[in-house]
Write a protein that holds these residues in place. Structure first.
Motif, PDB file in Angstrom:
ATOM      1  N   LEU A 216      10.212 110.605 124.348  1.00  0.00           N
ATOM      2  CA  LEU A 216       8.770 110.599 124.083  1.00  0.00           C
ATOM      3  C   LEU A 216       8.206 112.013 124.195  1.00  0.00           C
ATOM      4  O   LEU A 216       8.506 112.750 125.139  1.00  0.00           O
ATOM      5  N   LEU A 217       7.376 112.404 123.225  1.00  0.00           N
ATOM      6  CA  LEU A 217       6.761 113.719 123.225  1.00  0.00           C
ATOM      7  C   LEU A 217       5.446 113.693 123.991  1.00  0.00           C
ATOM      8  O   LEU A 217       4.741 112.687 123.993  1.00  0.00           O
ATOM      9  N   THR A 218       5.119 114.794 124.636  1.00  0.00           N
ATOM     10  CA  THR A 218       3.818 114.937 125.282  1.00  0.00           C
ATOM     11  C   THR A 218       3.036 116.008 124.546  1.00  0.00           C
ATOM     12  O   THR A 218       3.592 117.022 124.120  1.00  0.00           O
ATOM     13  N   ASP A 219       1.747 115.778 124.381  1.00  0.00           N
ATOM     14  CA  ASP A 219       0.889 116.703 123.650  1.00  0.00           C
ATOM     15  C   ASP A 219      -0.343 116.999 124.498  1.00  0.00           C
ATOM     16  O   ASP A 219      -1.366 116.318 124.388  1.00  0.00           O
ATOM     17  N   PRO A 220      -0.266 118.008 125.392  1.00  0.00           N
ATOM     18  CA  PRO A 220      -1.393 118.316 126.283  1.00  0.00           C
ATOM     19  C   PRO A 220      -2.674 118.601 125.530  1.00  0.00           C
ATOM     20  O   PRO A 220      -3.763 118.240 125.973  1.00  0.00           O
ATOM     21  N   SER A 221      -2.574 119.264 124.370  1.00  0.00           N
ATOM     22  CA  SER A 221      -3.785 119.606 123.625  1.00  0.00           C
ATOM     23  C   SER A 221      -4.498 118.355 123.151  1.00  0.00           C
ATOM     24  O   SER A 221      -5.723 118.265 123.147  1.00  0.00           O
ATOM     25  N   CYS A 222      -3.715 117.337 122.758  1.00  0.00           N
ATOM     26  CA  CYS A 222      -4.301 116.075 122.322  1.00  0.00           C
ATOM     27  C   CYS A 222      -4.993 115.377 123.484  1.00  0.00           C
ATOM     28  O   CYS A 222      -6.083 114.853 123.350  1.00  0.00           O
ATOM     29  N   ASP A 223      -4.345 115.395 124.677  1.00  0.00           N
ATOM     30  CA  ASP A 223      -4.947 114.787 125.861  1.00  0.00           C
ATOM     31  C   ASP A 223      -6.259 115.462 126.205  1.00  0.00           C
ATOM     32  O   ASP A 223      -7.225 114.817 126.607  1.00  0.00           O
ATOM     33  N   ALA A 224      -6.308 116.789 126.036  1.00  0.00           N
ATOM     34  CA  ALA A 224      -7.525 117.527 126.342  1.00  0.00           C
ATOM     35  C   ALA A 224      -8.651 117.142 125.401  1.00  0.00           C
ATOM     36  O   ALA A 224      -9.804 116.978 125.808  1.00  0.00           O
ATOM     37  N   LEU A 225      -8.310 116.986 124.117  1.00  0.00           N
ATOM     38  CA  LEU A 225      -9.328 116.590 123.145  1.00  0.00           C
ATOM     39  C   LEU A 225      -9.883 115.209 123.458  1.00  0.00           C
ATOM     40  O   LEU A 225     -11.083 114.974 123.367  1.00  0.00           O
ATOM     41  N   VAL A 226      -9.008 114.292 123.861  1.00  0.00           N
ATOM     42  CA  VAL A 226      -9.453 112.949 124.215  1.00  0.00           C
ATOM     43  C   VAL A 226     -10.379 112.993 125.412  1.00  0.00           C
ATOM     44  O   VAL A 226     -11.393 112.312 125.468  1.00  0.00           O
ATOM     45  N   SER A 227     -10.037 113.843 126.407  1.00  0.00           N
ATOM     46  CA  SER A 227     -10.859 113.959 127.607  1.00  0.00           C
ATOM     47  C   SER A 227     -12.240 114.497 127.277  1.00  0.00           C
ATOM     48  O   SER A 227     -13.262 113.976 127.735  1.00  0.00           O
ATOM     49  N   VAL A 228     -12.300 115.546 126.447  1.00  0.00           N
ATOM     50  CA  VAL A 228     -13.585 116.124 126.068  1.00  0.00           C
ATOM     51  C   VAL A 228     -14.405 115.118 125.279  1.00  0.00           C
ATOM     52  O   VAL A 228     -15.609 114.950 125.493  1.00  0.00           O
TER      53      VAL A 228
END
Length: 232
Positions: free
Chosen positions: A126-138
């Motif tokens: 499974l890949l992790t995408d920190p930038s995507c998580d950050a966008l969801v949080s914002v």
């Protein structure tokens, strides 16, 4: 997928001289999911999308829709590390597990149900995408859902006991509030209720407006009543 045969017999259809073999085994549900690796590595979001696509189309396969719904609810209970609830859902729907896994199961009519590995466990790659998580949080912090007007309607509810009923509700009501309302109407302790919509477990803080439910859709409630106390 969706091959149908007798619950109590297994067949070797490729061999014209096959014999029916008694296989009424039913194992308790195991907590561990299958280990698998995706041919193309995917992110959490892509995995969720793949799962949603499967569950949205599963009732179109052979088998009964209510069993597909029960299997989805059991999978989500396992995701929440609630093995006891998952087993209760399986037992309540009279689902047989020959190997103690949801990868293969049978209903009481003998219909066979198979779940792909990706519905039951994350891939090893499974890949992790920190930038995507950050966008969801914002996005979550900056865009709060707009409150809906408190307009009463009769919410359709289906209990795991087999009873269908309607509750007075508004789209602003939380699941916690609805649990208390069901407790008042049916004398079912709120602590023994688990609410689901489209196979997803709803938390006490979830509001109806968050579920995107339409007024004629049905919410499912798994009732886990404690066993009666025996006296004398």
């Amino acid at each position: 997928m969706g091959v149908t045969h007798s619950r109590d017999y297994s067949y070797h259809a490729a061999d014209p001289s096959y014999k029916a073999i008694r296989t009424s085994r039913n194992e308790p549900l195991k907590k561990e999911g299958p280990k698998w690796k995706s041919e193309v590595p995917m992110t959490e979001g892509q995995l969720r999308g793949k799962r949603d696509e499967f569950w949205d189309t599963a009732p179109a396969f052979d088998g009964r829709k209510e069993i597909w719904d029960a299997l989805r609810a059991a999978v989500l209970a396992l995701e929440c590390n609630d093995l006891e609830l998952a087993q209760a859902i399986v037992d309540g729907a009279c689902i047989t597990l020959p190997h103690g896994s949801l990868t293969e199961s049978y209903d009481e009519l003998g219909n066979r149900y198979q779940l792909p590995a990706y519905t039951l466990a994350h891939p090893l790659n499974l890949l992790t995408d920190p930038s995507c998580d950050a966008l969801v949080s914002v996005h979550t912090e900056t865009r709060a859902p707009e409150p809906l007007p408190r307009q009463d309607f009769r919410l359709r509810v289906r209990l795991s006991t087999g009873k269908d009923l309607r509750l007075r509700a508004t789209m602003a009501d939380s699941i916690c509030e609805l649990k208390k309302r069901l407790e008042e109407q049916e004398e079912i302790d709120a602590a023994h209720q688990r609410w689901f919509f489209s196979g997803k477990l709803l938390t006490d803080q979830t509001r109806l407006q968050d579920t995107k439910i339409q007024k004629e859709f049905v919410l499912q409630v798994i009732v886990n009543q404690p066993p009666p106390v025996l006296t004398g």
